[in-house]
Design a protein around this motif. Sequence first.
Motif, short mmCIF file in Angstrom:
data_model
loop_
_atom_site.label_atom_id
_atom_site.label_comp_id
_atom_site.label_asym_id
_atom_site.label_seq_id
_atom_site.Cartn_x
_atom_site.Cartn_y
_atom_site.Cartn_z
N ALA A 204 1.79 -3.00 6.99
CA ALA A 204 2.86 -2.36 6.23
C ALA A 204 2.45 -0.98 5.74
O ALA A 204 1.33 -0.77 5.26
CB ALA A 204 3.25 -3.23 5.04
N LEU A 205 3.38 -0.03 5.86
CA LEU A 205 3.16 1.33 5.36
C LEU A 205 4.30 1.81 4.47
O LEU A 205 4.36 2.99 4.13
CB LEU A 205 2.97 2.30 6.54
CG LEU A 205 1.58 2.28 7.18
CD1 LEU A 205 1.56 3.04 8.48
CD2 LEU A 205 0.53 2.83 6.21
N GLY A 206 5.18 0.89 4.08
CA GLY A 206 6.20 1.22 3.10
C GLY A 206 5.67 0.98 1.70
O GLY A 206 4.48 0.73 1.51
N HIS A 207 6.54 1.03 0.71
CA HIS A 207 6.11 0.83 -0.68
C HIS A 207 6.04 -0.66 -0.99
O HIS A 207 6.78 -1.18 -1.82
CB HIS A 207 7.05 1.56 -1.62
CG HIS A 207 6.82 3.03 -1.65
ND1 HIS A 207 7.46 3.90 -2.51
CD2 HIS A 207 5.98 3.82 -0.93
CE1 HIS A 207 7.06 5.14 -2.31
NE2 HIS A 207 6.14 5.12 -1.34
N ALA A 208 5.12 -1.32 -0.33
CA ALA A 208 4.87 -2.75 -0.52
C ALA A 208 3.73 -2.93 -1.50
O ALA A 208 2.60 -2.51 -1.23
CB ALA A 208 4.54 -3.41 0.82
N SER A 209 4.02 -3.55 -2.65
CA SER A 209 3.00 -3.70 -3.69
C SER A 209 1.79 -4.48 -3.23
O SER A 209 0.67 -4.23 -3.69
CB SER A 209 3.62 -4.40 -4.91
OG SER A 209 4.69 -3.66 -5.43
N GLY A 210 2.01 -5.43 -2.31
CA GLY A 210 0.90 -6.24 -1.85
C GLY A 210 0.27 -5.73 -0.58
O GLY A 210 -0.80 -5.12 -0.59
N ASP A 211 0.93 -5.94 0.55
CA ASP A 211 0.28 -5.74 1.85
C ASP A 211 -0.04 -4.28 2.16
O ASP A 211 -1.11 -3.97 2.69
CB ASP A 211 1.15 -6.34 2.95
CG ASP A 211 1.33 -7.83 2.77
OD1 ASP A 211 0.40 -8.48 2.28
OD2 ASP A 211 2.41 -8.36 3.09
N ALA A 212 0.85 -3.35 1.84
CA ALA A 212 0.56 -1.94 2.11
C ALA A 212 -0.54 -1.44 1.19
O ALA A 212 -1.49 -0.77 1.63
CB ALA A 212 1.82 -1.09 1.95
N THR A 213 -0.42 -1.74 -0.08
CA THR A 213 -1.40 -1.25 -1.06
C THR A 213 -2.80 -1.75 -0.74
O THR A 213 -3.76 -0.97 -0.73
CB THR A 213 -0.99 -1.69 -2.47
OG1 THR A 213 0.30 -1.11 -2.78
CG2 THR A 213 -2.00 -1.23 -3.50
N THR A 214 -2.93 -3.04 -0.46
CA THR A 214 -4.27 -3.59 -0.28
C THR A 214 -4.98 -3.04 0.96
O THR A 214 -6.15 -2.68 0.91
CB THR A 214 -4.23 -5.12 -0.23
OG1 THR A 214 -3.27 -5.55 0.76
CG2 THR A 214 -3.83 -5.69 -1.57
N TRP A 215 -4.26 -2.95 2.08
CA TRP A 215 -4.97 -2.51 3.29
C TRP A 215 -5.24 -1.01 3.26
O TRP A 215 -6.26 -0.54 3.78
CB TRP A 215 -4.23 -2.94 4.55
CG TRP A 215 -3.25 -2.00 5.17
CD1 TRP A 215 -1.91 -1.96 4.95
CD2 TRP A 215 -3.53 -0.96 6.12
NE1 TRP A 215 -1.32 -0.97 5.71
CE2 TRP A 215 -2.29 -0.34 6.43
CE3 TRP A 215 -4.68 -0.49 6.74
CZ2 TRP A 215 -2.19 0.73 7.33
CZ3 TRP A 215 -4.57 0.57 7.64
CH2 TRP A 215 -3.35 1.16 7.93
N CYS A 216 -4.36 -0.24 2.61
CA CYS A 216 -4.59 1.21 2.55
C CYS A 216 -5.78 1.55 1.66
O CYS A 216 -6.59 2.42 2.00
CB CYS A 216 -3.33 1.92 2.07
SG CYS A 216 -1.98 1.94 3.29
N TYR A 217 -5.91 0.88 0.53
CA TYR A 217 -7.09 1.10 -0.32
C TYR A 217 -8.35 0.65 0.42
O TYR A 217 -9.40 1.31 0.36
CB TYR A 217 -6.96 0.34 -1.64
CG TYR A 217 -6.23 1.11 -2.72
CD1 TYR A 217 -6.93 1.78 -3.72
CD2 TYR A 217 -4.85 1.18 -2.74
CE1 TYR A 217 -6.27 2.49 -4.72
CE2 TYR A 217 -4.17 1.88 -3.74
CZ TYR A 217 -4.89 2.53 -4.72
OH TYR A 217 -4.23 3.23 -5.70
N TRP A 218 -8.26 -0.49 1.11
CA TRP A 218 -9.42 -1.00 1.85
C TRP A 218 -9.93 0.02 2.86
O TRP A 218 -11.14 0.31 2.91
CB TRP A 218 -9.05 -2.30 2.57
CG TRP A 218 -9.90 -2.61 3.76
CD1 TRP A 218 -11.23 -2.96 3.75
CD2 TRP A 218 -9.51 -2.56 5.14
NE1 TRP A 218 -11.68 -3.14 5.04
CE2 TRP A 218 -10.65 -2.88 5.91
CE3 TRP A 218 -8.32 -2.27 5.79
CZ2 TRP A 218 -10.61 -2.94 7.31
CZ3 TRP A 218 -8.28 -2.33 7.17
CH2 TRP A 218 -9.42 -2.66 7.91
N ILE A 219 -9.04 0.59 3.65
CA ILE A 219 -9.51 1.46 4.72
C ILE A 219 -10.04 2.78 4.19
O ILE A 219 -10.97 3.37 4.75
CB ILE A 219 -8.40 1.68 5.77
CG1 ILE A 219 -9.01 2.06 7.12
CG2 ILE A 219 -7.37 2.69 5.33
CD1 ILE A 219 -9.93 1.02 7.71
#
Length: 444
Positions: A204-219
């Motif tokens: 996910a690359l939209g404003h998703a509080s869970g899935d987008a946020t977590t993977w983007c911070y991780w990478i």
Amino acid sequence: MGDYSRRDFLKIGAGVAVGGALGAGSDALITDARAQAPTWTPQVEKGAKLRVMRWKRFVEGDERVWMENTKRFSDQFGVEVRVDSESFEDIRPKAAVAANVGQGPDIILGWYDDAHLYPDKLLPVTDVAEYLGRKYGGWYDVCRDYGMRGKDWIALPIGANGGAMVYRKSMMNAAGVDTFPTTTDGYLKLAQALKAKGTPIGHALGHASGDATTWCYWIVWAHGAKLVDEKNNVAIDSPETLAALEYVKALYANFIPGTLGWLDPNNNKAFLDGQISVTNNAISIYYVAKNSPDEKLKAMAQDIEHASWPVGPVGRPTELHQITQAMVFKYSKSPKAAKEYLRFMMEREQYVPWQSASLGYVMQPLAAYEKSPIWTDEPKARAFQRGMANLRHHGYAGRLGYASAGAIADFIIVDMVAEAASGDKTPKQAAERAATRAQRYYKV
């Protein structure tokens, strides 16, 4: 706390160390902790009523057992409790409105460090937190980061909707890979091989509080980048960030189209529809497939596996999970009942059945629950067992507070990753824009 080399050390109560690593969660320690635990005297106001707002379920067992536990509380204490469920994305703005106008739910299960946006509006829950910590093997360090402001607990960590890499084993094998990669380089190669087989990945690359946020911070963290440094100075416009964004561009080339608009439900749907072979998610995808009356989905469940986040060039785990915390607002007319409700819901008799019914969808914040039966009864849940022990707070490498809460709520990191991945901006432009936006929150 900024010392992540101590993440495996557990603390009890107000900070009494409990000898060493996760062996501290052993039965012997739990027994000892119980022996030292303070007694708790339940107190509720006469005629107390509570309104609770929490996030909508992604797994049926979560909501079902939460409501069963709520009814047990109501029956035992004579407190009427109304529970409202809202979408993941609606929780944060509705909690902010409640804080600002001074009315609304007595208890809100919010995200990350939302509590640090309006700490003066919240009732301290230090007594509940210390009691639970002493009784159940201690809180993971990151729970103190999120739940405390100074010496007080301003929110009570309930757990984290755990994130892991969710993948179809058969598709991975068909792409010529036997085991899920443990490094980001290996993951890029897997993504390329999967796309070549017509089974792309998707995050996910939209404003998703869970899935987008977590993977983007991780990478971003996996490449050594960070939004701020140890002094809370904005540091996102860096060579490490550019390296992370170049990696993201290469990875995004193997995504299914449409991920720029994905919110938290979208990757679940795409995976269960067979459109993608890999995503990041909680165990909810597997839960739905396993419990579906559809024989096709039941068969898919056998093919679903979970793996820890691959490690990047920094050489160590850099995990972010969607922590949820219970906030009690000062405007509540039943503050004693509100705290009693939270204490009750976190006790073993309620927490373990809730966690088990949802297959570990919510990872525990208290060390003793690392021994919950779900982690051995359901082998496919084991990737989530120690998620909160590996969790790094999103304000890294600085401090949590107004600025970090505002920055994550504004999706600065997610937007930066999306802009660079899609080619809307060059990595340098995306990093510069993120830095400018972050400065609005991290003002000197």
